[in-house]
Design a protein around this motif. Structure first.
Motif, PDB file in Angstrom:
ATOM      1  N   ARG A  70       1.592   4.698   0.974  1.00 54.57           N
ATOM      2  CA  ARG A  70       1.956   4.692   2.394  1.00 54.57           C
ATOM      3  C   ARG A  70       0.937   5.443   3.249  1.00 54.57           C
ATOM      4  NH1 ARG A  70       8.359   4.945   3.487  1.00 54.57           N
ATOM      5  NH2 ARG A  70       8.972   3.307   2.039  1.00 54.57           N
ATOM      6  N   PHE A  71       0.368   6.512   2.694  1.00 53.58           N
ATOM      7  CA  PHE A  71      -0.599   7.289   3.466  1.00 53.58           C
ATOM      8  C   PHE A  71      -2.025   6.771   3.309  1.00 53.58           C
ATOM      9  CE2 PHE A  71       3.072   9.835   4.053  1.00 53.58           C
ATOM     10  CZ  PHE A  71       2.898  10.382   5.310  1.00 53.58           C
ATOM     11  N   ALA A  72      -2.171   5.620   2.661  1.00 52.40           N
ATOM     12  CA  ALA A  72      -3.454   4.920   2.662  1.00 52.40           C
ATOM     13  C   ALA A  72      -3.611   4.154   3.974  1.00 52.40           C
ATOM     14  CB  ALA A  72      -3.546   3.968   1.470  1.00 52.40           C
ATOM     15  N   ASP A  73      -2.490   3.887   4.643  1.00 49.06           N
ATOM     16  CA  ASP A  73      -2.528   3.259   5.961  1.00 49.06           C
ATOM     17  C   ASP A  73      -3.336   4.160   6.896  1.00 49.06           C
ATOM     18  OD1 ASP A  73      -1.421   1.527   8.234  1.00 49.06           O
ATOM     19  OD2 ASP A  73      -0.760   3.544   8.796  1.00 49.06           O
ATOM     20  N   PRO A  74      -4.359   3.637   7.567  1.00 54.52           N
ATOM     21  CA  PRO A  74      -5.239   4.466   8.389  1.00 54.52           C
ATOM     22  C   PRO A  74      -4.527   5.328   9.436  1.00 54.52           C
ATOM     23  CG  PRO A  74      -6.199   2.295   8.101  1.00 54.52           C
ATOM     24  CD  PRO A  74      -4.818   2.231   7.526  1.00 54.52           C
ATOM     25  N   ARG A  86      -1.345   6.473   9.401  1.00 55.04           N
ATOM     26  CA  ARG A  86      -0.613   7.549   8.718  1.00 55.04           C
ATOM     27  C   ARG A  86      -1.572   8.585   8.133  1.00 55.04           C
ATOM     28  NH1 ARG A  86       4.937   6.657   6.006  1.00 55.04           N
ATOM     29  NH2 ARG A  86       5.816   5.004   7.270  1.00 55.04           N
ATOM     30  N   LYS A  87      -2.652   8.099   7.552  1.00 54.11           N
ATOM     31  CA  LYS A  87      -3.647   9.007   6.966  1.00 54.11           C
ATOM     32  C   LYS A  87      -4.235   9.913   8.049  1.00 54.11           C
ATOM     33  CE  LYS A  87      -7.740   8.974   4.023  1.00 54.11           C
ATOM     34  NZ  LYS A  87      -8.628   8.105   3.239  1.00 54.11           N
ATOM     35  N   ALA A  88      -4.550   9.351   9.208  1.00 52.61           N
ATOM     36  CA  ALA A  88      -5.100  10.135  10.314  1.00 52.61           C
ATOM     37  C   ALA A  88      -4.096  11.175  10.794  1.00 52.61           C
ATOM     38  CB  ALA A  88      -5.509   9.218  11.463  1.00 52.61           C
ATOM     39  N   ARG A  89      -2.844  10.800  10.867  1.00 56.15           N
ATOM     40  CA  ARG A  89      -1.791  11.732  11.313  1.00 56.15           C
ATOM     41  C   ARG A  89      -1.636  12.872  10.307  1.00 56.15           C
ATOM     42  NH1 ARG A  89       0.136  14.812  13.788  1.00 56.15           N
ATOM     43  NH2 ARG A  89       2.283  15.019  14.428  1.00 56.15           N
ATOM     44  N   ALA A  90      -1.637  12.548   9.021  1.00 52.10           N
ATOM     45  CA  ALA A  90      -1.550  13.584   7.987  1.00 52.10           C
ATOM     46  C   ALA A  90      -2.779  14.493   8.042  1.00 52.10           C
ATOM     47  CB  ALA A  90      -1.412  12.947   6.607  1.00 52.10           C
ATOM     48  N   ALA A  91      -3.949  13.903   8.265  1.00 50.58           N
ATOM     49  CA  ALA A  91      -5.181  14.697   8.352  1.00 50.58           C
ATOM     50  C   ALA A  91      -5.113  15.681   9.516  1.00 50.58           C
ATOM     51  CB  ALA A  91      -6.388  13.776   8.503  1.00 50.58           C
ATOM     52  N   VAL A 148       1.340   8.028  -1.837  1.00 45.75           N
ATOM     53  CA  VAL A 148      -0.099   7.740  -1.821  1.00 45.75           C
ATOM     54  C   VAL A 148      -0.356   6.394  -1.146  1.00 45.75           C
ATOM     55  CG1 VAL A 148      -2.127   7.293  -3.237  1.00 45.75           C
ATOM     56  CG2 VAL A 148      -0.631   9.218  -3.791  1.00 45.75           C
TER      57      VAL A 148
END
Length: 121
Positions: free
Chosen positions: A61-65, A67-72, A59
């Protein structure tokens, strides 16, 4: 949805995915097996993003914008292929999800399973 005549969100997404495919004449490639394999590939790409991330840090690590965009992006690919598969098979994905959730409410009564991961039979 505030407007009663508005298209339900899953139906709208289904229509948009279908229109995208139609504009490119790609429906010819959208047999259930091919769409399912594409879906599995996209799930694999999403899983790859989390592969070496410790569970207790995911959670954060994927708060990083970035990484979050890549996961999205990968989650969107998964959703688009799932919607496409449902469309090809004539499955009302919204109704199927509501039905499955209703059955899960019965199968996993909150007062009996709260805080306990259910076992698979």
């Amino acid at each position: 949805m505030t407007d009663e005549t508005a298209e339900p969100e899953i139906a709208q997404l289904t229509r948009l995915v279908r229109e995208f495919s139609t504009e490119r004449d790609w429906q010819q490639f959208h047999d259930p097996k091919s769409v399912l394999l594409a879906l599995v590939g996209e799930v694999g790409e999403l899983a790859e993003l989390f592969q070496w991330v410790p569970a207790d840090q995911a959670v954060a690590r994927f708060a990083d914008p970035a990484r979050k965009a890549r996961a999205a992006e990968e989650m969107a690919d998964v959703l688009v292929y799932l919607v496409c598969l449902a469309d090809v098979l004539g499955v009302d994905l919204g109704e199927a999800a509501r039905s499955k959730l209703a059955a899960s409410h019965v199968r996993f009564a909150a007062d009996q399973v709260r805080g306990v991961a259910p076992d698979k039979p």
